[in-house]
Design an enzyme around this catalytic site. Sequence first.
Site, PDB file in Angstrom:
ATOM      1  N   SER A 170       0.838  -1.201   0.000  1.00 11.87           N
ATOM      2  CA  SER A 170       0.000   0.000   0.000  1.00 11.87           C
ATOM      3  C   SER A 170       0.877   1.257   0.000  1.00 11.87           C
ATOM      4  CB  SER A 170      -0.957  -0.041   1.196  1.00 11.87           C
ATOM      5  OG  SER A 170      -1.995   0.894   1.035  1.00 11.87           O
ATOM      6  N   ASP A 249      -9.347  -4.846  -5.353  1.00  7.61           N
ATOM      7  CA  ASP A 249      -8.707  -3.689  -4.732  1.00  7.61           C
ATOM      8  C   ASP A 249      -9.007  -2.449  -5.563  1.00  7.61           C
ATOM      9  OD1 ASP A 249      -7.050  -1.862  -3.487  1.00  7.61           O
ATOM     10  OD2 ASP A 249      -5.193  -2.974  -3.857  1.00  7.61           O
ATOM     11  N   HIS A 281      -7.794  -5.343  -0.991  1.00  6.45           N
ATOM     12  CA  HIS A 281      -6.539  -4.678  -0.650  1.00  6.45           C
ATOM     13  C   HIS A 281      -5.860  -5.328   0.558  1.00  6.45           C
ATOM     14  CE1 HIS A 281      -3.800  -1.297  -0.838  1.00  6.45           C
ATOM     15  NE2 HIS A 281      -4.006  -1.019   0.434  1.00  6.45           N
TER      16      HIS A 281
END
Length: 306
Positions: A170, A249, A281
Amino acid sequence: MDTGASEVAHDFRPFFRVYKDGRVEKYKLIDHVRPVPAGLDPATGIETKDVVVSPETGVSARIFARTAGGGGGGPDRKLPLLVHYHGGGFCAGSPFDSTSNGFLSAMVTQANVVAISIDYRLAPENPLPIAYEDSFAALKWIAGHSDGSGPEPWLNQYADLGRVFIVGESAGANIGQYVAVRAGVAGIRVKGMLVVHPFFGGKETDEMYKFMCPTSSGLDDDPKLNPAVDPDLPKMACEKVLVCVAEKDWLRNRGVKYYEALCGSGWEGKAELVEAKEEAHCFHLFTKSERAEQLIKKMVDFITMD
């Protein structure tokens, strides 16, 4: 009556909100994430140690190694070093929590590496680009152990600085790719990088990022949000890059775009794109499933296979 203390000026859920008086209140992202003290984990045989990277900034890190019975390597059998930058929207997360510890323990065990996770300073209390600066400074500190005489004995004893891999998820993937490019410019050697469910910018202004980074437009003209516009992208230090995306995601397409930009940039390394179907995600950090195991195995294979 001063209403600034109670009126919300910005609400950046699920990360934090800002009151009109400037006070920042962070949300708790995930209830089951907990702090994990350093020490020996009898269940895994992995020992962790917290170290200070920079006394000036207070930046620290956690090292993960199998120190018992030579499992962590040694002078004649040093292991690859995995440098980790955690996710959390640049404003949350830690090397010292159960999420980072679970992931890195799995990588240390399965990939037979030493790992170090960097506790870069968090926004918005420490405005971006401080997290980027801390992260690159940490890599330079790590590189200072290349001749085996750096300040941290575990890195000198256990880690092969000729086989360094960067991994981030991320926001941490965003930071990792920035660090890898800066490393290339500075001549610091990095073997490979794992870019996992990366955060990058889009066509619309990212107001939260812009708030955290006052010098950014929050748009894709910012190289940190869109590496395709970074003229130094072809100089990236890595020999190979694994880009991981997840089908469900919301950042999936941005990860694919990054992979395409890297491949078309003139960078001379080898890139691979892998997609986890039916997953969201960073699912591998929070769930135990067959697909999570498959993704971890893919990362392990990327590190262990030339």
